[in-house]
Design a protein around this motif. Structure first.
Motif, PDB file in Angstrom:
ATOM      1  N   ILE A  11       0.860  -1.171   0.000  1.00 40.88           N
ATOM      2  CA  ILE A  11       0.000   0.000   0.000  1.00 40.88           C
ATOM      3  C   ILE A  11       0.903   1.229   0.000  1.00 40.88           C
ATOM      4  O   ILE A  11       1.606   1.488   0.975  1.00 40.88           O
ATOM      5  CB  ILE A  11      -0.942   0.028   1.211  1.00 40.88           C
ATOM      6  N   GLY A  12       0.882   1.945  -1.110  1.00 35.61           N
ATOM      7  CA  GLY A  12       1.716   3.127  -1.242  1.00 35.61           C
ATOM      8  C   GLY A  12       0.936   4.399  -0.978  1.00 35.61           C
ATOM      9  O   GLY A  12      -0.278   4.390  -0.812  1.00 35.61           O
ATOM     10  N   ASP A  13       1.650   5.511  -0.955  1.00 40.65           N
ATOM     11  CA  ASP A  13       1.062   6.821  -0.699  1.00 40.65           C
ATOM     12  C   ASP A  13       1.232   7.690  -1.939  1.00 40.65           C
ATOM     13  O   ASP A  13       2.294   7.695  -2.560  1.00 40.65           O
ATOM     14  CB  ASP A  13       1.768   7.456   0.500  1.00 40.65           C
ATOM     15  N   ARG A  14       0.204   8.430  -2.288  1.00 36.53           N
ATOM     16  CA  ARG A  14       0.236   9.265  -3.482  1.00 36.53           C
ATOM     17  C   ARG A  14       1.365  10.296  -3.429  1.00 36.53           C
ATOM     18  O   ARG A  14       2.006  10.595  -4.425  1.00 36.53           O
ATOM     19  CB  ARG A  14      -1.112   9.991  -3.642  1.00 36.53           C
ATOM     20  N   ALA A  21       5.870   0.796  -7.039  1.00 37.44           N
ATOM     21  CA  ALA A  21       7.305   0.809  -6.715  1.00 37.44           C
ATOM     22  C   ALA A  21       7.604  -0.162  -5.573  1.00 37.44           C
ATOM     23  O   ALA A  21       8.589  -0.902  -5.614  1.00 37.44           O
ATOM     24  CB  ALA A  21       7.748   2.217  -6.341  1.00 37.44           C
ATOM     25  N   ILE A  22       6.738  -0.179  -4.562  1.00 46.87           N
ATOM     26  CA  ILE A  22       6.891  -1.117  -3.448  1.00 46.87           C
ATOM     27  C   ILE A  22       6.731  -2.544  -3.952  1.00 46.87           C
ATOM     28  O   ILE A  22       7.456  -3.451  -3.546  1.00 46.87           O
ATOM     29  CB  ILE A  22       5.877  -0.808  -2.334  1.00 46.87           C
ATOM     30  N   GLU A  23       5.770  -2.734  -4.864  1.00 46.86           N
ATOM     31  CA  GLU A  23       5.520  -4.056  -5.445  1.00 46.86           C
ATOM     32  C   GLU A  23       6.755  -4.598  -6.146  1.00 46.86           C
ATOM     33  O   GLU A  23       7.142  -5.748  -5.956  1.00 46.86           O
ATOM     34  CB  GLU A  23       4.357  -3.967  -6.430  1.00 46.86           C
ATOM     35  N   GLU A  24       7.403  -3.777  -6.950  1.00 46.41           N
ATOM     36  CA  GLU A  24       8.602  -4.220  -7.672  1.00 46.41           C
ATOM     37  C   GLU A  24       9.746  -4.545  -6.718  1.00 46.41           C
ATOM     38  O   GLU A  24      10.475  -5.513  -6.937  1.00 46.41           O
ATOM     39  CB  GLU A  24       9.045  -3.162  -8.687  1.00 46.41           C
ATOM     40  N   CYS A  25       9.902  -3.775  -5.662  1.00 46.44           N
ATOM     41  CA  CYS A  25      10.950  -4.065  -4.670  1.00 46.44           C
ATOM     42  C   CYS A  25      10.676  -5.392  -3.972  1.00 46.44           C
ATOM     43  O   CYS A  25      11.591  -6.181  -3.755  1.00 46.44           O
ATOM     44  CB  CYS A  25      11.031  -2.944  -3.641  1.00 46.44           C
ATOM     45  N   ALA A  26       9.405  -5.617  -3.620  1.00 48.55           N
ATOM     46  CA  ALA A  26       9.049  -6.862  -2.944  1.00 48.55           C
ATOM     47  C   ALA A  26       9.261  -8.062  -3.866  1.00 48.55           C
ATOM     48  O   ALA A  26       9.759  -9.106  -3.432  1.00 48.55           O
ATOM     49  CB  ALA A  26       7.602  -6.805  -2.464  1.00 48.55           C
ATOM     50  N   SER A  36      -1.730  -4.677  -4.553  1.00 47.35           N
ATOM     51  CA  SER A  36      -0.925  -3.465  -4.624  1.00 47.35           C
ATOM     52  C   SER A  36      -1.838  -2.311  -4.962  1.00 47.35           C
ATOM     53  O   SER A  36      -2.678  -2.400  -5.856  1.00 47.35           O
ATOM     54  CB  SER A  36       0.162  -3.608  -5.702  1.00 47.35           C
ATOM     55  N   SER A  37      -1.662  -1.207  -4.218  1.00 45.77           N
ATOM     56  CA  SER A  37      -2.509  -0.034  -4.432  1.00 45.77           C
ATOM     57  C   SER A  37      -1.760   1.213  -4.006  1.00 45.77           C
ATOM     58  O   SER A  37      -0.868   1.167  -3.169  1.00 45.77           O
ATOM     59  CB  SER A  37      -3.807  -0.167  -3.629  1.00 45.77           C
ATOM     60  N   THR A  38      -2.163   2.343  -4.580  1.00 44.61           N
ATOM     61  CA  THR A  38      -1.660   3.633  -4.163  1.00 44.61           C
ATOM     62  C   THR A  38      -2.848   4.439  -3.657  1.00 44.61           C
ATOM     63  O   THR A  38      -3.827   4.607  -4.382  1.00 44.61           O
ATOM     64  CB  THR A  38      -0.977   4.376  -5.328  1.00 44.61           C
ATOM     65  N   GLU A  39      -2.781   4.893  -2.429  1.00 40.82           N
ATOM     66  CA  GLU A  39      -3.895   5.593  -1.800  1.00 40.82           C
ATOM     67  C   GLU A  39      -3.485   7.022  -1.461  1.00 40.82           C
ATOM     68  O   GLU A  39      -2.311   7.356  -1.413  1.00 40.82           O
ATOM     69  CB  GLU A  39      -4.325   4.869  -0.514  1.00 40.82           C
ATOM     70  N   CYS A  40      -4.484   7.855  -1.204  1.00 44.06           N
ATOM     71  CA  CYS A  40      -4.261   9.233  -0.773  1.00 44.06           C
ATOM     72  C   CYS A  40      -4.708   9.326   0.680  1.00 44.06           C
ATOM     73  O   CYS A  40      -5.893   9.208   0.983  1.00 44.06           O
ATOM     74  CB  CYS A  40      -5.053  10.186  -1.647  1.00 44.06           C
ATOM     75  N   PHE A  41      -3.763   9.526   1.586  1.00 47.60           N
ATOM     76  CA  PHE A  41      -4.068   9.607   3.003  1.00 47.60           C
ATOM     77  C   PHE A  41      -4.091  11.084   3.419  1.00 47.60           C
ATOM     78  O   PHE A  41      -3.072  11.681   3.717  1.00 47.60           O
ATOM     79  CB  PHE A  41      -3.026   8.846   3.829  1.00 47.60           C
TER      80      PHE A  41
END
Length: 42
Positions: A11-14, A21-26, A36-41
């Motif tokens: 779960i990434g941040d906008r 990017a986190i997905e590829e590293c993992a 895998s998702s990118t969210e706006c917190f």
């Protein structure tokens, strides 16, 4: 491989590090990415 045979939820941040990017590293560390998702917190 640090994450070999592990399942990962990325779960990434906008405004920070996006989910793909986190997905590829993992994946490069041997993990299986199940979500895998990118969210706006705000």
């Amino acid at each position: 491989m640090i994450l070999k045979d592990r399942k990962v939820i990325a779960i990434g941040d906008r405004d920070g590090i996006p989910g793909p990017a986190i997905e590829e590293c993992a994946k490069s560390a041997g993990a299986e990415v199940v979500f895998s998702s990118t969210e706006c917190f705000v």
